[in-house]
Design a protein around this motif. Sequence first.
Motif, mmCIF file in Angstrom:
data_model
loop_
_atom_site.group_PDB
_atom_site.id
_atom_site.type_symbol
_atom_site.label_atom_id
_atom_site.label_comp_id
_atom_site.label_asym_id
_atom_site.label_seq_id
_atom_site.Cartn_x
_atom_site.Cartn_y
_atom_site.Cartn_z
ATOM 1 N N THR A 744 4.318 -4.857 3.477
ATOM 2 C CA THR A 744 4.848 -4.149 4.653
ATOM 3 C C THR A 744 5.464 -2.809 4.250
ATOM 4 N N LYS A 745 6.151 -2.783 3.118
ATOM 5 C CA LYS A 745 6.814 -1.560 2.658
ATOM 6 C C LYS A 745 5.807 -0.440 2.388
ATOM 7 N N ILE A 746 4.689 -0.764 1.739
ATOM 8 C CA ILE A 746 3.734 0.277 1.363
ATOM 9 C C ILE A 746 2.762 0.594 2.495
ATOM 10 N N SER A 747 2.656 -0.286 3.508
ATOM 11 C CA SER A 747 1.722 -0.027 4.616
ATOM 12 C C SER A 747 2.140 1.179 5.441
ATOM 13 N N ILE A 748 3.384 1.636 5.288
ATOM 14 C CA ILE A 748 3.844 2.799 6.052
ATOM 15 C C ILE A 748 3.106 4.065 5.633
ATOM 16 N N MET A 749 2.467 4.047 4.476
ATOM 17 C CA MET A 749 1.694 5.216 4.032
ATOM 18 C C MET A 749 0.507 5.487 4.963
ATOM 19 N N ASN A 750 -0.020 4.444 5.606
ATOM 20 C CA ASN A 750 -1.091 4.659 6.587
ATOM 21 C C ASN A 750 -0.578 5.460 7.775
ATOM 22 N N GLU A 751 0.660 5.199 8.186
ATOM 23 C CA GLU A 751 1.236 5.922 9.311
ATOM 24 C C GLU A 751 1.627 7.342 8.924
ATOM 25 N N LYS A 752 1.976 7.558 7.669
ATOM 26 C CA LYS A 752 2.357 8.892 7.206
ATOM 27 C C LYS A 752 1.155 9.799 6.964
ATOM 28 N N GLY A 753 -0.055 9.282 7.110
ATOM 29 C CA GLY A 753 -1.238 10.103 6.905
ATOM 30 C C GLY A 753 -1.722 10.135 5.478
ATOM 31 N N HIS A 754 -1.321 9.149 4.663
ATOM 32 C CA HIS A 754 -1.786 9.057 3.270
ATOM 33 C C HIS A 754 -2.368 7.668 3.037
ATOM 34 N N PRO A 755 -3.514 7.353 3.648
ATOM 35 C CA PRO A 755 -4.060 5.991 3.492
ATOM 36 C C PRO A 755 -4.452 5.668 2.054
ATOM 37 N N GLU A 756 -4.740 6.700 1.239
ATOM 38 C CA GLU A 756 -5.115 6.416 -0.148
ATOM 39 C C GLU A 756 -3.952 5.849 -0.946
ATOM 40 N N TYR A 757 -2.703 6.130 -0.488
ATOM 41 C CA TYR A 757 -1.527 5.629 -1.200
ATOM 42 C C TYR A 757 -1.063 4.277 -0.676
ATOM 43 N N ALA A 758 -1.735 3.714 0.302
ATOM 44 C CA ALA A 758 -1.416 2.362 0.760
ATOM 45 C C ALA A 758 -2.035 1.376 -0.217
ATOM 46 N N THR A 759 -1.546 1.420 -1.446
ATOM 47 C CA THR A 759 -2.131 0.664 -2.559
ATOM 48 C C THR A 759 -1.004 0.075 -3.402
ATOM 49 N N ILE A 760 -1.208 -1.158 -3.841
ATOM 50 C CA ILE A 760 -0.266 -1.815 -4.755
ATOM 51 C C ILE A 760 -0.956 -1.977 -6.102
ATOM 52 N N LEU A 761 -0.366 -1.423 -7.144
ATOM 53 C CA LEU A 761 -0.861 -1.607 -8.510
ATOM 54 C C LEU A 761 -0.030 -2.718 -9.147
ATOM 55 N N ALA A 762 -0.609 -3.894 -9.273
ATOM 56 C CA ALA A 762 0.108 -5.070 -9.770
ATOM 57 C C ALA A 762 -0.342 -5.386 -11.185
ATOM 58 N N PHE A 763 0.603 -5.286 -12.120
ATOM 59 C CA PHE A 763 0.279 -5.540 -13.526
ATOM 60 C C PHE A 763 0.922 -6.851 -13.969
ATOM 61 N N ASP A 764 0.064 -7.809 -14.324
ATOM 62 C CA ASP A 764 0.509 -9.060 -14.937
ATOM 63 C C ASP A 764 1.513 -9.800 -14.049
ATOM 64 N N VAL A 765 1.288 -9.778 -12.716
ATOM 65 C CA VAL A 765 2.192 -10.494 -11.808
ATOM 66 C C VAL A 765 1.354 -11.296 -10.812
ATOM 67 N N PRO A 766 1.849 -12.447 -10.364
ATOM 68 C CA PRO A 766 1.123 -13.219 -9.342
ATOM 69 C C PRO A 766 1.292 -12.590 -7.961
ATOM 70 N N ILE A 767 0.357 -12.932 -7.047
ATOM 71 C CA ILE A 767 0.381 -12.391 -5.682
ATOM 72 C C ILE A 767 0.340 -13.557 -4.712
ATOM 73 N N GLU A 768 1.285 -13.577 -3.782
ATOM 74 C CA GLU A 768 1.338 -14.657 -2.806
ATOM 75 C C GLU A 768 0.138 -14.595 -1.858
ATOM 76 N N ARG A 769 -0.265 -15.783 -1.362
ATOM 77 C CA ARG A 769 -1.412 -15.855 -0.448
ATOM 78 C C ARG A 769 -1.107 -15.106 0.851
ATOM 79 N N GLU A 770 0.125 -15.251 1.343
ATOM 80 C CA GLU A 770 0.506 -14.539 2.561
ATOM 81 C C GLU A 770 0.435 -13.026 2.363
#
Length: 945
Positions: A744-770
């Motif tokens: 939710t925190k990073i999805s605001i980049m779509n509203e700011k006009g930077h859809p390319e930055y609506a990205t999470i770079l996750a290194f060596d961490v688990p990701i919840e199904r939700e």
Amino acid sequence: MKIFFLLCSIYTAVNSFVPAAPARHIHTIDRSSHVLYGKKKKKGGGGGGAAPQEEKLSARGRMVQERLAKQREEEERIKAAEEAERKRIEELERQEAEAERKKEEERERKRQKQKDKIERQKREGTYMTKAQKAKARLAEQRLQAMRDAGMIPLAEQNAAKKKVVYDNRQRGKGKGQQQQQQEEESQQPEPEPEQPKEEEKAPEPEPEPEKKEEPKAEEEKPAADDDDDDDWEKMDDSSGDEWDADSDDGDDKFADLEARMQKVAMEDDDVDLIELEKKKEQERLKELGRKRAEQERLEEEKRKAMMAEQEAADKQAMMAEQKREEGRRKREEQEKVNLAARSPDDLRCPIVVIMGHVDTGKTKLLDKIRKTNVQEGEAGGITQQIGATFFEKKTLEAQTAKLNETEKFDFKVPGMLVIDTPGHESFTNLRSRGSSLCDVAILVVDLMHGLEQQTIESLTMLRKRGVPFVIALNKVDRCYAWKTCKDTPIRDALKEQEEGTISEFRSRATDAKVQLQEQGVNSNIYWEMGDDDWMNSDFVPLVPTSAITGEGVQDVLMLLCQMAQRKIWKQLMWCANLQCTVLEVKAIDGLGMTVDVLVVNGHLKEGDKAVFCTLNGPIVTEIRGLLTPPPSREMRVKSEYIHHKEIKGALGVKVIGNNLEKVMAGTPVMIVGPDDEEEDIKAEVMSDLTNLEAKLSTDKSGVLVQASTLGALEALLQFLREETNPPIPVSAIGIGTVHKRDVTKISIMNEKGHPEYATILAFDVPIEREAREHAQEMGVRIMTADIIYHLFDQFTRFMDELTAKRREEAAAVAVFPSIIKILPQHVFNQKDPIIVGVEILEGILKVGTPLCIPALGGLFIGKVISIESNGHEQNTARKGGSVAVKIHNEGNPNITYGRQFDASHNIFSQLSRASIDALKANFKDALENEDWRLVVKMKKVFGIL
């Protein structure tokens, strides 16, 4: 004055050269000019001395004339300047006078207009002074208020509203009415004297200047005239019928009398009301004064209270500062006492760091020493974190037993603490942190490849910090026909090798020594070093090793212990001053957020009040647990931890406590003792934060970076900002599992006009199904990897695809700058499609570029639909090239070369504001500085702002 004296001196000199002559002749010379005198002598012929006299006279005369001419010119110039200045001043004065005259005329016109308006109002009988207007408004308001309150009876209101009719000739009225009318006429003049009284009292609420009272008399005149007119009309209307009018209009006269009496009473009431209003106004002003005085008193009390609070706060801050200084003084004195109490008989464990290039075998070498396999547990076999391993003294003695049979070395150190640092370039900060903690180091060099990039970087760090180190020439078992001698000293293993194998080893070792010499490091095989080399701190020993088969591992351990006990024994004396540094911050299942620390000196006890450094300021927490892995096991390896009540340095410890999420790696840890001031300890802990703040600062728009540890997070941020072109901005960071709130925190980049930055770079961490499901709904990309390089590759590939897509979309709008010239000898087709040979004078010509000729009013030629050079089609042509182009004009296919245009004018690519913006947004790196200068030049040609 100077000129006068000069003329006198010239005259004296001339007379001194004139020969004796009659008085008449001398008189002639005096009266004539020097030029005339010269002419006279020339006419009369010359004696022997006449010629030199004439030359001197002429030169001096010319000099005088020149100086006089210059003086006259200067005087004329000064006069001309003064005359010009005088005229300019006169012109300015004239303009000012003209402006003043116009202003005066305008003011006079306005005054006359106002005067005419007043005269017109007086003639019409509508003129009222300001006081009269105010009085009329006030009387009307009060009368209306009295009517609304029911103070005036309805009959009187009707009588007041009823207009007096003077030509009423009704008959049959009684004699009483006639008598009432006569009484009314006799009493009618009585209200007249009251009017001046009213006029005198009326101005009291708002006094008027004396000169404004003048129109009053003029105003009264028309009123009197009106009364006269009314009387005349009354007389005229009642002529001949007075007896009947008197008898019929008696009631009207009495009613009029009552109205007049009511008016007089109202006027008296008005006077009373004005006085009442005055009193009310005075009371209101008094009340305002009291309120203002009360407000000022309250503000003064508030100001005094604030000043008292400020003084108390300053006093408290000063006392706190004094306490902090006192605590610092006591702490420093205690540290000096502890340093003086050190003893060479009480040594701590030397801290050893293993450094080197990626894939040189650092972790594998450490695995061989401790008989574990951490390497296989790391993704891709690449060390991603700093790990600490403790070797007990008995472990060291057992590992070096075979070598010690000949060396006879006595181990005095209680053990060895080894830190394994990452090798690849993204972990410079982790290598720096490791090398700043270590006492001695092992620099692992691949014997097959020699020095590599990170090896040189690690070498520079060690030399900069003055750390003694051993170079392990690893992978010696890769030499041709190497015979494995498992876990033996390297010299024993070399004795078993063939001559060719030893020759290859010597050759490769010599190459490594040469490469080290190029970096300014003197080195030699350690058993070939003499006593002078050992005493020279610049000489570095080389130890051939094999992390797979174990040859040379004993030699490395023995050398490290020898260097520690011989060279840095003073540094290894244990001290009671706590020296503790944070290595990693990591979440552990069942334990929560934990902190891996390296205790170099001093004690850590369970229950101590520890102070940690965070970006939000220092945090104070109680140590709830001290955990260490079993001996010869690394802190990163999941195994049963050993609980301790107290830890003595040097040792790697996992600390359990509260609020450890934001603790910064690389910062010191301090304990608040019974005699310490907490504020002093906090200030000391926060002193090293300045360097880390710059690393973890985030941007307003960018990607979200999530990592397992703070060290890996630092490495990711460093790569994104320094090693990518252009740098990738980061708007948010986090440690641990990726949750739905992160998406939710990073999805605001779509509203700011930077859809390319609506990205999470996750290194060596688990990701919840939700989080994954929510990311699909919100249009957020989650990129995961266990190796940082793979993560970089994913995002770089995504950005390249995005850039290519944007360029493809902008290709129809973006126009590259170019200036071309038609080669008249290479015109192949004059009409649509026009095919001509051209030379690119400046810029880049691309397929699809619209062309025009600004010199012919911006004549549009058409679009380039193909470019051909030497029989091959191409998409672009650059400056200096000569190509054939095919130009098509859909809007005007009849445009023809030689008719509307020819080779005499250069052809420009047709730029616009939209095309330049598209170039800047999508093709900035495709244009060089020279091309951008051409864009600026063409903007002026096309008049683009």
